[in-house]
Scaffold this active site. Sequence first.
Site, short mmCIF file in Angstrom:
data_model
loop_
_atom_site.label_atom_id
_atom_site.label_comp_id
_atom_site.label_asym_id
_atom_site.label_seq_id
_atom_site.Cartn_x
_atom_site.Cartn_y
_atom_site.Cartn_z
N GLY A 143 0.68 -1.11 -0.09
CA GLY A 143 -0.07 0.07 0.18
C GLY A 143 0.77 1.22 0.03
O GLY A 143 1.97 1.39 -0.58
N SER A 144 0.62 2.10 0.74
CA SER A 144 0.98 3.56 0.64
C SER A 144 2.42 3.77 1.39
O SER A 144 3.13 4.58 1.12
CB SER A 144 0.18 4.66 1.29
OG SER A 144 -1.06 4.87 0.23
N THR A 145 2.76 2.47 2.18
CA THR A 145 4.28 2.64 2.62
C THR A 145 5.19 2.49 1.32
O THR A 145 6.30 3.06 1.55
CB THR A 145 4.35 1.55 3.63
OG1 THR A 145 4.27 0.16 2.84
CG2 THR A 145 3.44 1.52 4.89
#
Length: 485
Positions: free
Chosen positions: A215-217
Site C-alpha cells: 500500500g502507501s508505505t
Amino acid sequence: MTRHIRHAAVFCALLLVALLVNAARIQIVLAGPYDRDPANRRVTIARYDRPRGDILVDGRSVTGSRDSREQLRYERTYTDGPLYAPVTGFASQLYGTTLLEHTHDAILSGADPVLTPLPLWNDLTRTHTPGGHVVTTLNRAAQEAAYAGLDGRKGAVAALDPATGKVLALVSSPSYDPGVLSGNSAATERSWARLNADPDKPMLNRAVRQTYPPGSTFKVVTAAAALDAGVVTDVDRPTDSPDPYRLPGTRTLLANEGDGCADAPLRDAFEWSCNTVFAKLGVDVGVADMAATARAFGFNDPALRVPFSVAPSTFDTTVDRAQLALSSIGQYNTRATPLQMAMVAAAVANDGELRQPYLVERTTTAGGSALSAPGPRPVRQVLHRTTAQTMKELMEGVVTEGTGTNAAIPGATVGGKTGTAQHGVGNSGTPYAWFVSWAQGDRDPEPRVAVAVVVEDASADRGEITGGGVAAPIARAVMEAVLDS
C-alpha cells in the site's frame, strides 16, 4: 608337529588382522554411510542422548532441554515459546527443525566439527560433544512490545538497527508454542495436525515468509526514485497531478480518500498520502528507474537470508504504464514482507545505506567460548545521501503533521509512513494496515531503530488513517522499547 602349530598360529594371526582391518573399515571408512542410513536408529538415539544447546536473547536462554527418560531421551523446551517462535522455529523428534533450530542445527546438536579441537579422535572414540549456543541480536523489550501490540491479531512486526542491520524484533501473530511439537508421542502428532489445520496459520512466519501489498508505505520507494531521478527537484513545488488521475491508456480514474491532492507538492502529498500524485510520479520516473530503486532496497532478491530464507518481495518489471501507476502506490503486483519494509525505513534512516539484516550475533561452545561472529555486514548505497536526508524530512512530516501522529515519541525524532493496502476480489477484503518508521533519541547521534508493522484484520475503514490508527501505536511501542534500552 611344530610346523602344523606354526601354520595354525600364522592362520590365526591372519584372521585376527582381517578382523582388525574389517573393524577399522567399518569404524572409519563406512562410518559415514552407516550414520546416514535411515535404517540406523542409533544415530537418532545418539542425537537425543544429550541436552541440545540453547538460543539466547539478551544473554538469557529462551530454549532448554527436558529429560524424558525414554529412548529418545532429551526433548526441546521453550521459554515464552509463542513470543520467540518466529525466530527459534521448532526442533521436533518427529517433524525435524525449522528457522534457527534448523540453520544452526549442527551447532545446537553438537555435531559441528568446530565444537571440538580433535574431531578425528571423536570419530574414533564415538565421543559426543555438548551442543553449542546461538546468541541472537534480538532486543527482548522490543520483541515483547511488538507481541503485546499485536495482541493476537493477524499481523507481523520487524525491527532493525539501521546502522548495523541487526534484527531487533521479529514477531508473527497469531503464534504457537513450539514445545508441543518436541516429543514423539501421540499428543505431538495431534498438536501437529491441529496447528496445520488451523485457518489462522499460526505456524506461518508472517514477518519473513508472507508477502503483502505494501500500500502507501511503498510511496517511500516511489518518492525516493523520483528524487534520485530528478523528476522532483523541489518538494514544495506543486506537481502536475490531476485529481482524479486517469491511468495511462485506460478510462479508469484513480482518486484519493481526501481532498486537496490536485497538483499537491511532494511534501504535502507524502504527508497526506495522495494516490494520484504518486501514481503519476511512478509513471514519470519510468519502469526502469522505479525497478532499479526497488531492487536497491531489496525487492526481487531471492537470496535474502537472516540466516533462514526470506520470501522475495516483488516489484513487477513487466508492467505497462497503467500498471506501473498502481505498482507505484503499492498495489497491483507489488508485494513485500514486513522485514523488507523495515529495510526500506532503515535505508532512509541510515543516510541511504542499507545494511544486510542478520539475526545471529555469534555462536559459542557450551562453555561460552566464541566460535563465530558475523563481522561487518554487506552494505550498499540505495539512495543519494541528499535524497535520504530529504526522505527523512518527509517521513518526519508524516508524524508531526500528517497521518502518522500516533507514532510520535516525546524526546525523540520519529519519521514514518502510513499505508492501507487493499486486497481481495474487487478490493473486497479487509484492508491491511501498515506503518513503517524509524526513531532517533534526542541524545543519539543517529537513528537507532527502524520498524515495519502490518495488521491484517485491523479495520474496515479504507482511509489512509487506518495505518496510523492501528499499526502506528504498535510501531511506537517497539521504538520506545529500543530507545529506552
